[in-house]
Design an enzyme around this catalytic site. Sequence first.
Site, PDB file in Angstrom:
ATOM      1  N   PRO A 150      18.407  -1.866  20.356  1.00 16.39           N
ATOM      2  CA  PRO A 150      17.584  -1.406  21.471  1.00 16.39           C
ATOM      3  C   PRO A 150      17.317  -2.446  22.550  1.00 16.39           C
ATOM      4  O   PRO A 150      17.064  -3.617  22.252  1.00 16.39           O
ATOM      5  CB  PRO A 150      16.270  -0.979  20.796  1.00 16.39           C
ATOM      6  CG  PRO A 150      16.289  -1.572  19.442  1.00 16.39           C
ATOM      7  CD  PRO A 150      17.734  -1.724  19.069  1.00 16.39           C
ATOM      8  N   ASN A 151      17.407  -1.959  23.766  1.00 15.83           N
ATOM      9  CA  ASN A 151      17.089  -2.705  25.002  1.00 15.83           C
ATOM     10  C   ASN A 151      18.159  -3.697  25.436  1.00 15.83           C
ATOM     11  O   ASN A 151      18.101  -4.190  26.563  1.00 15.83           O
ATOM     12  CB  ASN A 151      15.726  -3.414  24.897  1.00 15.83           C
ATOM     13  CG  ASN A 151      14.602  -2.424  24.722  1.00 15.83           C
ATOM     14  OD1 ASN A 151      14.470  -1.497  25.521  1.00 15.83           O
ATOM     15  ND2 ASN A 151      13.812  -2.568  23.679  1.00 15.83           N
ATOM     16  N   ARG A 178      15.382  -9.022  32.927  1.00 21.17           N
ATOM     17  CA  ARG A 178      14.129  -9.767  32.749  1.00 21.17           C
ATOM     18  C   ARG A 178      14.355 -10.899  31.737  1.00 21.17           C
ATOM     19  O   ARG A 178      15.383 -10.939  31.071  1.00 21.17           O
ATOM     20  CB  ARG A 178      12.982  -8.856  32.295  1.00 21.17           C
ATOM     21  CG  ARG A 178      13.190  -8.255  30.936  1.00 21.17           C
ATOM     22  CD  ARG A 178      11.972  -7.483  30.441  1.00 21.17           C
ATOM     23  NE  ARG A 178      12.264  -6.759  29.227  1.00 21.17           N
ATOM     24  CZ  ARG A 178      12.168  -7.246  27.993  1.00 21.17           C
ATOM     25  NH1 ARG A 178      11.745  -8.472  27.801  1.00 21.17           N
ATOM     26  NH2 ARG A 178      12.470  -6.522  26.941  1.00 21.17           N
ATOM     27  N   TYR A 192      17.027 -14.956  27.509  1.00 22.32           N
ATOM     28  CA  TYR A 192      18.290 -14.262  27.210  1.00 22.32           C
ATOM     29  C   TYR A 192      19.424 -14.566  28.185  1.00 22.32           C
ATOM     30  O   TYR A 192      20.523 -14.050  28.023  1.00 22.32           O
ATOM     31  CB  TYR A 192      18.035 -12.746  27.184  1.00 22.32           C
ATOM     32  CG  TYR A 192      17.017 -12.338  26.133  1.00 22.32           C
ATOM     33  CD1 TYR A 192      17.335 -12.397  24.787  1.00 22.32           C
ATOM     34  CD2 TYR A 192      15.736 -11.917  26.479  1.00 22.32           C
ATOM     35  CE1 TYR A 192      16.421 -12.048  23.813  1.00 22.32           C
ATOM     36  CE2 TYR A 192      14.799 -11.555  25.519  1.00 22.32           C
ATOM     37  CZ  TYR A 192      15.144 -11.622  24.196  1.00 22.32           C
ATOM     38  OH  TYR A 192      14.242 -11.272  23.224  1.00 22.32           O
ATOM     39  N   ASN A 194      23.762  -7.292  16.519  1.00 25.06           N
ATOM     40  CA  ASN A 194      22.472  -7.775  17.003  1.00 25.06           C
ATOM     41  C   ASN A 194      21.542  -6.555  16.983  1.00 25.06           C
ATOM     42  O   ASN A 194      21.550  -5.751  17.914  1.00 25.06           O
ATOM     43  CB  ASN A 194      22.590  -8.333  18.419  1.00 25.06           C
ATOM     44  CG  ASN A 194      21.261  -8.889  18.907  1.00 25.06           C
ATOM     45  OD1 ASN A 194      20.217  -8.625  18.312  1.00 25.06           O
ATOM     46  ND2 ASN A 194      21.287  -9.644  19.991  1.00 25.06           N
ATOM     47  N   ALA A 215      15.146  -5.560  18.136  1.00 29.63           N
ATOM     48  CA  ALA A 215      13.840  -5.429  17.468  1.00 29.63           C
ATOM     49  C   ALA A 215      13.955  -4.827  16.066  1.00 29.63           C
ATOM     50  O   ALA A 215      13.111  -5.108  15.191  1.00 29.63           O
ATOM     51  CB  ALA A 215      12.905  -4.586  18.330  1.00 29.63           C
ATOM     52  N   GLU A 249      25.026 -11.275  11.457  1.00 33.86           N
ATOM     53  CA  GLU A 249      23.860 -11.012  12.317  1.00 33.86           C
ATOM     54  C   GLU A 249      23.863 -12.023  13.473  1.00 33.86           C
ATOM     55  O   GLU A 249      24.066 -13.210  13.240  1.00 33.86           O
ATOM     56  CB  GLU A 249      22.596 -11.213  11.462  1.00 33.86           C
ATOM     57  CG  GLU A 249      21.287 -11.196  12.218  1.00 33.86           C
ATOM     58  CD  GLU A 249      20.130 -11.744  11.352  1.00 33.86           C
ATOM     59  OE1 GLU A 249      20.385 -12.435  10.336  1.00 33.86           O
ATOM     60  OE2 GLU A 249      18.973 -11.489  11.718  1.00 33.86           O
ATOM     61  N   HIS A 288      21.745 -13.267  17.131  1.00 34.11           N
ATOM     62  CA  HIS A 288      20.652 -13.187  18.111  1.00 34.11           C
ATOM     63  C   HIS A 288      20.965 -14.110  19.270  1.00 34.11           C
ATOM     64  O   HIS A 288      21.379 -15.264  19.057  1.00 34.11           O
ATOM     65  CB  HIS A 288      19.313 -13.564  17.470  1.00 34.11           C
ATOM     66  CG  HIS A 288      18.968 -12.633  16.358  1.00 34.11           C
ATOM     67  ND1 HIS A 288      18.557 -11.345  16.590  1.00 34.11           N
ATOM     68  CD2 HIS A 288      19.049 -12.778  15.026  1.00 34.11           C
ATOM     69  CE1 HIS A 288      18.380 -10.741  15.426  1.00 34.11           C
ATOM     70  NE2 HIS A 288      18.674 -11.585  14.463  1.00 34.11           N
ATOM     71  N   ARG A 338      10.521 -18.598  17.618  1.00 32.69           N
ATOM     72  CA  ARG A 338       9.690 -17.647  18.373  1.00 32.69           C
ATOM     73  C   ARG A 338       8.514 -17.125  17.522  1.00 32.69           C
ATOM     74  O   ARG A 338       8.122 -17.774  16.564  1.00 32.69           O
ATOM     75  CB  ARG A 338      10.587 -16.536  18.936  1.00 32.69           C
ATOM     76  CG  ARG A 338      11.643 -17.110  19.916  1.00 32.69           C
ATOM     77  CD  ARG A 338      12.507 -16.039  20.522  1.00 32.69           C
ATOM     78  NE  ARG A 338      11.718 -15.132  21.366  1.00 32.69           N
ATOM     79  CZ  ARG A 338      12.212 -13.993  21.884  1.00 32.69           C
ATOM     80  NH1 ARG A 338      13.469 -13.655  21.647  1.00 32.69           N
ATOM     81  NH2 ARG A 338      11.450 -13.220  22.630  1.00 32.69           N
TER      82      ARG A 338
HETATM   83  O1  CA2 Z   1      17.536 -12.831  20.582  1.00 31.77           O
HETATM   84  C1  CA2 Z   1      17.973 -11.701  20.357  1.00 31.77           C
HETATM   85  O2  CA2 Z   1      19.152 -11.389  20.541  1.00 31.77           O
HETATM   86  C2  CA2 Z   1      17.026 -10.593  19.891  1.00 31.77           C
HETATM   87  O3  CA2 Z   1      17.715  -9.819  18.923  1.00 31.77           O
HETATM   88  C3  CA2 Z   1      16.695  -9.767  21.117  1.00 31.77           C
HETATM   89  C4  CA2 Z   1      15.639  -8.686  20.878  1.00 31.77           C
HETATM   90  C5  CA2 Z   1      14.428  -9.261  20.139  1.00 31.77           C
HETATM   91  O4  CA2 Z   1      13.546  -8.213  19.800  1.00 31.77           O
HETATM   92  C6  CA2 Z   1      14.817 -10.028  18.893  1.00 31.77           C
HETATM   93  O5  CA2 Z   1      13.672 -10.548  18.296  1.00 31.77           O
HETATM   94  C7  CA2 Z   1      15.771 -11.144  19.234  1.00 31.77           C
HETATM   95  C8  CA2 Z   1      15.156  -8.090  22.206  1.00 31.77           C
HETATM   96  C9  CA2 Z   1      16.220  -7.505  23.065  1.00 31.77           C
HETATM   97  C10 CA2 Z   1      15.642  -7.255  24.435  1.00 31.77           C
HETATM   98  O6  CA2 Z   1      16.678  -7.110  25.336  1.00 31.77           O
HETATM   99  C11 CA2 Z   1      16.477  -7.455  26.638  1.00 31.77           C
HETATM  100  C12 CA2 Z   1      16.357  -6.476  27.566  1.00 31.77           C
HETATM  101  C13 CA2 Z   1      16.196  -6.811  28.887  1.00 31.77           C
HETATM  102  C14 CA2 Z   1      16.181  -8.113  29.274  1.00 31.77           C
HETATM  103  C15 CA2 Z   1      16.305  -9.097  28.328  1.00 31.77           C
HETATM  104  C16 CA2 Z   1      16.471  -8.763  27.009  1.00 31.77           C
END
Ligand code: CA2
Length: 150
Positions: A13-14, A21, A26, A77, A80, A101, A103, A110
Site C-alpha cells: 500500500p501507498n 511526499r 523514500y 515490500n 505498512a 523482504e 524496505h 524508525r
Molecule cells: O521503507 C519502506 O519501504 C516501507 O516499507 C514503506 C512503508 C512503511 O509503512 C514501512 O514501514 C517501510 C510506507 C510506504 C509509503 O509510501 C509512500 C507513499 C508516498 C510517498 C512516499 C512513500
Amino acid sequence: MVKTMRILVINGPNLNMLGIREPEIYGKGTYDDLVEHVRCGARALGVGVDFYQSNHEGDLVDRIQQAYGVYDGIVINPAAYTHTSVALLDAVKTVEIPTVEVHISDVSQREDFRQVSYIRLGCVGTVMGKGFDGYVEAMEMLVAGQEDAK
Ligand code: CA2
C-alpha cells in the site's frame, strides 16, 4: 536448455504514490522510476521480472498464491502490511517460493511499531535502507540462492 529465472516484485500500500511526499525518507523517485530501475537490474542479472502493486491485503495474498509454480523468487515490500499482516506471512510460507523482504527506508532506525515484521519469518533475507537499489540487491540474493541450490 537453461531456464531463465522468473522473479515477481510485489509492492504494498501507498508505494504507487512514491515521489509525492517524504523524499527525505523514500527519495524523489516515483513508482514508475522504481519499476524502470528494477527492470534494468533484472536485465543485467539475466532474470525475467514482473511487477505487482496493490493497496489491498487480500489482493496481495491472491497474487502471491498465483505465483505458485510460476515464479522462482519473490521480492516483496509489503509497506505498512509488514508490521500487521499474518496473512501475507502465511501466503509466502504456503507457496514456498524463496522470498526477500525489502524496505526502501531503514525501518530498524524508525518508530517502534516498524520494528515488527511478520513477513520476515517467511523470508530468506531482508534488505532495508538502500533505496531502490535494495530491490536489485534482493534479486541478487535470489539468484545466488538458486545458484547454491544447483
Ligand atoms: O521503507 C519502506 O519501504 C516501507 O516499507 C514503506 C512503508 C512503511 O509503512 C514501512 O514501514 C517501510 C510506507 C510506504 C509509503 O509510501 C509512500 C507513499 C508516498 C510517498 C512516499 C512513500
